[in-house]
Design a protein around this motif. Structure first.
Motif, PDB file in Angstrom:
ATOM      1  N   GLN A 228      16.592  14.349 -28.010  1.00  0.00           N
ATOM      2  CA  GLN A 228      16.613  15.601 -28.769  1.00  0.00           C
ATOM      3  C   GLN A 228      16.348  16.788 -27.854  1.00  0.00           C
TER       4      GLN A 228
ATOM      5  N   TYR B  53      20.727  25.004 -33.638  1.00  0.00           N
ATOM      6  CA  TYR B  53      20.639  23.914 -34.612  1.00  0.00           C
ATOM      7  C   TYR B  53      22.037  23.459 -35.046  1.00  0.00           C
TER       8      TYR B  53
ATOM      9  N   ARG C 268      23.324  19.661 -34.270  1.00  0.00           N
ATOM     10  CA  ARG C 268      23.656  18.766 -35.398  1.00  0.00           C
ATOM     11  C   ARG C 268      25.010  18.102 -35.242  1.00  0.00           C
TER      12      ARG C 268
ATOM     13  N   LEU D  92      23.588  15.273 -33.017  1.00  0.00           N
ATOM     14  CA  LEU D  92      22.480  14.558 -33.666  1.00  0.00           C
ATOM     15  C   LEU D  92      22.406  15.005 -35.124  1.00  0.00           C
TER      16      LEU D  92
ATOM     17  N   ILE E 227      18.929  15.526 -37.038  1.00  0.00           N
ATOM     18  CA  ILE E 227      17.848  16.353 -36.494  1.00  0.00           C
ATOM     19  C   ILE E 227      17.497  17.460 -37.487  1.00  0.00           C
ATOM     20  N   SER E 228      16.229  17.810 -37.558  1.00  0.00           N
ATOM     21  CA  SER E 228      15.794  18.880 -38.463  1.00  0.00           C
ATOM     22  C   SER E 228      15.693  20.204 -37.706  1.00  0.00           C
TER      23      SER E 228
ATOM     24  N   THR F 273      12.463  20.403 -35.773  1.00  0.00           N
ATOM     25  CA  THR F 273      12.484  19.709 -34.487  1.00  0.00           C
ATOM     26  C   THR F 273      13.168  20.569 -33.432  1.00  0.00           C
TER      27      THR F 273
ATOM     28  N   ASN G 176      11.310  21.929 -30.022  1.00  0.00           N
ATOM     29  CA  ASN G 176      11.881  21.690 -28.700  1.00  0.00           C
ATOM     30  C   ASN G 176      12.178  22.993 -27.978  1.00  0.00           C
TER      31      ASN G 176
END
Length: 134
Positions: free
Chosen positions: A14, A36, A40, A43, A46-47, A50, A54
């Motif tokens: 991530q 984001y 996405r 991944l 992933i939220s 998160t 990061n």
């Protein structure tokens, strides 16, 4: 330091994908929401939280920069060297200004008794492309 760690913190897929999303953004200076969206694609589960965590870690480690460019969201920057920014008020383009110097303002702050540890300068206006298209 163990391989895959930085200051005792584990590197994750991530983290690597978030870093790549910022580093591959060129001069865009994306927001966390834009990063984001990109992450996405790779991944899907992933939220946003998160991604934010990061991004904060990468900024703290000095691997990316962050800048408040106006009243909107924080923007993330692949350029970690000290620099300022120009923001076009018409198209939203962000440009790095690598050769700007805050010396007059730094001297004024020093004369007023302040200790300057960093600065941020954001200039606003119309970029060359927007000026030429009108």
């Amino acid at each position: 330091m163990a391989e895959g760690t930085r200051e005792g913190r584990r590197s994750t897929l991530q983290l690597a994908v978030v870093l790549h999303a910022v580093q591959s953004s060129g001069t865009e200076h994306p927001t966390a929401e834009r990063i984001y969206e990109r992450v996405r694609r790779i991944l899907p589960s992933i939220s946003l939280g998160t991604v934010y965590r990061n991004l904060q870690r990468l900024v703290q480690e000095g691997r990316i920069g962050a800048a408040q460019l106006g009243a909107r969201s924080l923007h993330y920057d692949p350029t970690t060297d000290a620099h300022d920014h120009f923001v076009c008020q018409q198209c939203g383009r962000v440009e790095d200004l690598m050769e700007s110097t805050p010396e007059p303002a730094r001297r004024a702050a020093h004369h007023a008794g302040h200790d300057v540890t960093s600065h941020t300068l954001v200039l606003f206006g119309r970029c060359r492309d927007c000026r030429e298209s009108t």
